[in-house]
Design a protein around this motif. Structure first.
Motif, PDB file in Angstrom:
ATOM      1  N   MET A   1      14.334  17.466  45.185  1.00  0.00           N
ATOM      2  CA  MET A   1      15.103  17.022  44.339  1.00  0.00           C
ATOM      3  C   MET A   1      14.360  16.003  42.815  1.00  0.00           C
ATOM      4  O   MET A   1      14.025  16.123  44.109  1.00  0.00           O
ATOM      5  N   SER A   2      15.081  16.206  42.020  1.00  0.00           N
ATOM      6  CA  SER A   2      14.380  16.035  40.648  1.00  0.00           C
ATOM      7  C   SER A   2      15.086  15.449  39.400  1.00  0.00           C
ATOM      8  O   SER A   2      16.214  16.300  39.530  1.00  0.00           O
ATOM      9  N   THR A   3      14.875  14.723  38.790  1.00  0.00           N
ATOM     10  CA  THR A   3      15.438  14.193  37.423  1.00  0.00           C
ATOM     11  C   THR A   3      14.943  14.553  36.140  1.00  0.00           C
ATOM     12  O   THR A   3      13.558  14.381  36.605  1.00  0.00           O
ATOM     13  N   ASP A   4      15.106  14.861  35.147  1.00  0.00           N
ATOM     14  CA  ASP A   4      14.472  14.620  34.007  1.00  0.00           C
ATOM     15  C   ASP A   4      14.386  13.354  33.201  1.00  0.00           C
ATOM     16  O   ASP A   4      13.855  13.346  32.149  1.00  0.00           O
ATOM     17  N   ARG A   5      15.263  12.616  33.994  1.00  0.00           N
ATOM     18  CA  ARG A   5      15.305  10.904  33.307  1.00  0.00           C
ATOM     19  C   ARG A   5      14.355   9.960  34.408  1.00  0.00           C
ATOM     20  O   ARG A   5      15.458   9.378  34.760  1.00  0.00           O
ATOM     21  N   GLU A   6      12.668  10.119  35.336  1.00  0.00           N
ATOM     22  CA  GLU A   6      12.570   9.580  36.149  1.00  0.00           C
ATOM     23  C   GLU A   6      13.093   7.412  35.513  1.00  0.00           C
ATOM     24  O   GLU A   6      13.102   6.917  36.490  1.00  0.00           O
ATOM     25  N   ASP A   7      12.718   7.895  34.609  1.00  0.00           N
ATOM     26  CA  ASP A   7      11.924   6.114  34.089  1.00  0.00           C
ATOM     27  C   ASP A   7      13.934   5.577  33.971  1.00  0.00           C
ATOM     28  O   ASP A   7      13.607   4.434  34.506  1.00  0.00           O
ATOM     29  N   VAL A   8      14.837   6.518  34.448  1.00  0.00           N
ATOM     30  CA  VAL A   8      15.748   5.074  34.061  1.00  0.00           C
ATOM     31  C   VAL A   8      16.973   6.050  35.831  1.00  0.00           C
ATOM     32  O   VAL A   8      18.157   5.393  35.579  1.00  0.00           O
ATOM     33  N   PHE A   9      16.100   5.960  36.161  1.00  0.00           N
ATOM     34  CA  PHE A   9      17.557   6.852  37.671  1.00  0.00           C
ATOM     35  C   PHE A   9      17.631   6.059  38.572  1.00  0.00           C
ATOM     36  O   PHE A   9      16.196   5.173  39.117  1.00  0.00           O
ATOM     37  N   ARG A  10      18.873   5.453  38.720  1.00  0.00           N
ATOM     38  CA  ARG A  10      18.718   4.736  40.050  1.00  0.00           C
ATOM     39  C   ARG A  10      19.735   5.919  40.795  1.00  0.00           C
ATOM     40  O   ARG A  10      20.690   6.276  40.509  1.00  0.00           O
ATOM     41  N   GLY A  11      19.869   4.959  42.259  1.00  0.00           N
ATOM     42  CA  GLY A  11      20.442   5.492  42.975  1.00  0.00           C
ATOM     43  C   GLY A  11      21.281   4.712  44.150  1.00  0.00           C
ATOM     44  O   GLY A  11      20.508   3.854  44.406  1.00  0.00           O
ATOM     45  N   SER A  12      22.506   5.359  44.930  1.00  0.00           N
ATOM     46  CA  SER A  12      22.561   4.391  46.121  1.00  0.00           C
ATOM     47  C   SER A  12      23.663   4.813  46.756  1.00  0.00           C
ATOM     48  O   SER A  12      24.215   6.206  46.829  1.00  0.00           O
ATOM     49  N   MET A  13      23.484   4.930  48.365  1.00  0.00           N
ATOM     50  CA  MET A  13      23.873   5.873  49.688  1.00  0.00           C
ATOM     51  C   MET A  13      24.438   4.605  50.356  1.00  0.00           C
ATOM     52  O   MET A  13      23.492   4.023  50.298  1.00  0.00           O
ATOM     53  N   ARG A  14      25.951   4.789  50.429  1.00  0.00           N
ATOM     54  CA  ARG A  14      26.432   3.844  51.846  1.00  0.00           C
ATOM     55  C   ARG A  14      26.299   5.184  53.042  1.00  0.00           C
ATOM     56  O   ARG A  14      27.243   5.780  52.866  1.00  0.00           O
ATOM     57  N   ARG A  15      26.407   4.449  54.460  1.00  0.00           N
ATOM     58  CA  ARG A  15      26.614   5.673  55.106  1.00  0.00           C
ATOM     59  C   ARG A  15      27.466   5.001  56.949  1.00  0.00           C
ATOM     60  O   ARG A  15      26.642   3.281  56.666  1.00  0.00           O
ATOM     61  N   LEU A  16      28.163   5.753  56.878  1.00  0.00           N
ATOM     62  CA  LEU A  16      29.815   5.172  57.939  1.00  0.00           C
ATOM     63  C   LEU A  16      29.571   5.870  59.254  1.00  0.00           C
ATOM     64  O   LEU A  16      29.977   7.395  58.396  1.00  0.00           O
ATOM     65  N   GLN A  17      29.183   5.528  60.525  1.00  0.00           N
ATOM     66  CA  GLN A  17      29.268   6.388  61.509  1.00  0.00           C
ATOM     67  C   GLN A  17      30.123   6.601  62.161  1.00  0.00           C
ATOM     68  O   GLN A  17      30.849   5.504  62.609  1.00  0.00           O
TER      69      GLN A  17
END
Length: 305
Positions: A1-17
């Motif tokens: 996984m990579s991004t060309d904007r590391e300075d502004v990268f944001r992410g979230s993930m919600r997991r439901l089983q």
């Protein structure tokens, strides 16, 4: 996984089983995900990934296949057995640093579908509009799960997982049939899976019957009985409906959080409005009356003898 904007990268993930099914809700800035041929060989091919894109866009290249572009509302399914290059592009009317890609994902074992990954090659990695037909039903269900999934308890979650996989099977059966890629055996298996999913979703309806199931699938009652009997080792549709209702009620009766719900209300919520019918069928299936079963299970749960 990579991004060309590391300075502004944001992410979230919600997991439901949901039993063996995992629902993933992700939101992130632009991203590139790459799997090489060597990585694909090490990956687990026994899992399918279904994705509903909500915001942004995807450009997916799998091996030597043409690049597929997905926009909001598209559904696609893949496994990890082929190398791929996925570019996710964020969008929105906000500043670039706040633009997002939003998606709902569903991961589940290959064994839960009536086809192998090879049989699904014709539809894997392709985008399908989630606004019509079986794809639309699945998309709406995924959106509902995203909103209400966290409210599910441990008792309901696995059953909801089964229901959503049945919807996936119905969607893929429709797409495979359109491609002419579905064998007669697989077609019958998919029809049986769709029938079971319909029944599971309508157990609460006292009017649920073999005739209603046949009408919903645009087939004759005799054909329904023949297909279901072949796929269920001779069990009838009516017997399966009755067994599923009793099993759902049994689970509710053993749930401490539902101890205040009267026995007749438990029966009614699963489509059995007559308390006498419920008591008689329950005793025949489990050897105890509904009330006796509830008292035993609650005592066991509380550490009693």
């Amino acid at each position: 996984m990579s991004t060309d904007r590391e300075d502004v990268f944001r992410g979230s993930m919600r997991r439901l089983q949901l039993g063996p099914v995992t629902l993933l809700r992700s939101s992130f800035s632009g991203l590139r995900i790459t799997s090489t041929a060597a990585m694909a060989r090490r990956a687990d091919p026994e899992v399918y990934h279904v994705t509903l894109l909500l915001k942004g866009s995807f450009a997916l290249t799998r091996g030597a296949e043409p690049t597929q572009v997905f926009t909001p509302g598209h559904l696609h399914v893949v496994d990890d057995s082929s190398p791929f290059d996925l570019r996710a592009f964020a969008s929105g009317t906000v500043p670039p640093s706040d633009q997002r890609v939003d998606a709902i994902g569903l991961d589940f074992p290959v064994s839960l579908l009536p086809w192998s990954p090879d049989q699904l090659r014709a539809v894997q990695g392709r985008g399908f509009t989630g606004g019509e037909g079986a794809a639309g039903v699945l998309a709406e269900h995924l959106l509902s799960l995203d909103r209400r999934g966290p409210e599910l308890g441990a008792v309901a979650a696995p059953h909801v997982g089964t229901a959503v996989v049945n919807l996936v099977a119905g969607w893929l059966a429709q797409e495979l049939a359109a491609e002419g890629a579905l064998s007669q055996e697989a077609r019958l298996g998919a029809l049986a899976a769709s029938i079971r999913g319909f029944i599971q979703r309508n157990l609460h309806d006292p009017q649920l019957s073999p005739s209603m199931v046949a009408a919903a699938h645009h087939i004759s009652l005799s054909y329904l009985h023949r297909v279901f009997g072949q796929q269920s080792k001779g069990e009838t549709v009516a017997a399966w409906i009755r067994g599923q209702r009793l099993e759902k009620a049994r689970r509710d009766l053993s749930d401490p959080t539902l101890r205040a719900l009267p026995v007749h209300a438990v029966a009614a919520r699963w489509g059995i409005p007559r308390a006498s019918d419920f008591s008689r069928s329950f005793r025949a299936a489990y050897g105890l009356s509904p009330l006796e079963y509830r008292m035993r299970e609650l005592l066991n749960a509380g550490g009693g003898g």
